[in-house]
Design an enzyme around this catalytic site. Structure first.
Site, PDB file in Angstrom:
ATOM      1  N   SER A  10      32.108  44.723  34.228  1.00 26.48           N
ATOM      2  CA  SER A  10      33.218  44.772  35.180  1.00 26.48           C
ATOM      3  C   SER A  10      34.557  44.577  34.466  1.00 26.48           C
ATOM      4  O   SER A  10      35.550  45.194  34.842  1.00 26.48           O
ATOM      5  CB  SER A  10      33.037  43.749  36.293  1.00 26.48           C
ATOM      6  OG  SER A  10      32.949  42.449  35.756  1.00 26.48           O
ATOM      7  N   GLU A  11      34.592  43.742  33.417  1.00 28.29           N
ATOM      8  CA  GLU A  11      35.799  43.565  32.610  1.00 28.29           C
ATOM      9  C   GLU A  11      35.445  43.314  31.150  1.00 28.29           C
ATOM     10  O   GLU A  11      34.395  42.763  30.835  1.00 28.29           O
ATOM     11  CB  GLU A  11      36.655  42.393  33.104  1.00 28.29           C
ATOM     12  CG  GLU A  11      37.372  42.638  34.411  1.00 28.29           C
ATOM     13  CD  GLU A  11      36.598  42.120  35.601  1.00 28.29           C
ATOM     14  OE1 GLU A  11      37.005  42.406  36.733  1.00 28.29           O
ATOM     15  OE2 GLU A  11      35.569  41.446  35.415  1.00 28.29           O
ATOM     16  N   THR A  12      36.389  43.709  30.292  1.00 29.10           N
ATOM     17  CA  THR A  12      36.346  43.413  28.864  1.00 29.10           C
ATOM     18  C   THR A  12      37.705  42.817  28.506  1.00 29.10           C
ATOM     19  O   THR A  12      38.742  43.374  28.874  1.00 29.10           O
ATOM     20  CB  THR A  12      36.075  44.682  28.031  1.00 29.10           C
ATOM     21  OG1 THR A  12      34.816  45.231  28.439  1.00 29.10           O
ATOM     22  CG2 THR A  12      36.043  44.374  26.543  1.00 29.10           C
ATOM     23  N   HIS A  64      37.100  35.532  36.043  1.00 33.02           N
ATOM     24  CA  HIS A  64      35.982  35.259  35.140  1.00 33.02           C
ATOM     25  C   HIS A  64      36.257  35.741  33.717  1.00 33.02           C
ATOM     26  O   HIS A  64      35.830  35.080  32.766  1.00 33.02           O
ATOM     27  CB  HIS A  64      34.646  35.748  35.731  1.00 33.02           C
ATOM     28  CG  HIS A  64      34.208  37.101  35.348  1.00 33.02           C
ATOM     29  ND1 HIS A  64      34.617  38.234  35.990  1.00 33.02           N
ATOM     30  CD2 HIS A  64      33.349  37.496  34.371  1.00 33.02           C
ATOM     31  CE1 HIS A  64      34.038  39.283  35.430  1.00 33.02           C
ATOM     32  NE2 HIS A  64      33.267  38.862  34.450  1.00 33.02           N
TER      33      HIS A  64
END
Length: 185
Positions: free
Chosen positions: A44-46, A75
């Site tokens: 979902s994210e990096t 997060h």
């Protein structure tokens, strides 16, 4: 070669948390490469760690989804701080920790030690954006519900933007069948 960690956030058990990739040395990466890496990790994210541009910050982070950059996300902020502490790049006992991101300077609080560590980040203040009148009816159709609750829909922005929609009761939430393409438009 790009070194990165995958951190399980919000859990003590491996493979049970909310995963985020954290690239520790992103100084030589351009925007296009960061976006390509975020698509490749397919999380979902990096998060990409950079030296701070503000002298009061402990580090700077840029956060990408597979589609775009976000000014802030919770997060990834927690996971990035955890990875930096674990690798000895920041030290929670050396004074206040501050994350710099596109949404601003955000204080961090770290409790515990390596065995049971909890990281807290203060999210940016939420700004509520009013919507044009009549959007509620259109939104009701897009969400696939017969009617909305009594509160007018709003957009809340604290880095990412969120729709706040009163659906009246839990059964309406369970019945949601949103048209995601129409919602994006």
């Amino acid at each position: 070669m790009v070194r990165f960690f995958q951190v399980d956030v919000f859990t003590r058990r491996p493979f049970f948390g909310n995963p985020v990739a954290v690239v520790l040395d992103a100084l030589t990466l351009d925007d296009e490469t960061m976006q390509r890496i975020a698509r490749w990790t397919n999380l979902s994210e990096t998060a990409f760690v950079l030296p701070p541009s503000d002298p009061t910050a402990s580090y700077r982070v840029r956060i990408f989804t597979p589609q775009r950059e976000l000014p802030f996300a919770g997060h990834p902020s927690v996971g990035t701080a955890h990875a930096l502490i674990e690798t000895g790049r920041i030290h929670p006992d050396a004074g206040p920790l501050v994350q710099e991101c596109a949404a601003g300077l955000l204080p961090l609080r770290v409790l515990g030690d390596a065995h049971v560590r909890r990281v807290f980040v203060r999210s940016p203040a939420i700004r509520l954006e009013p919507l044009l009148s009549g959007v509620g009816q259109e939104l009701s159709g897009i969400l696939g519900v017969t009617r909305l609750g009594p509160l007018e829909p709003q957009v809340a922005d604290n880095g990412p933007r969120w729709w706040l929609v009163d659906l009246g009761e839990a059964a309406n939430v369970r019945a949601l069948r949103p048209d995601l393409a129409a919602l994006a438009a």
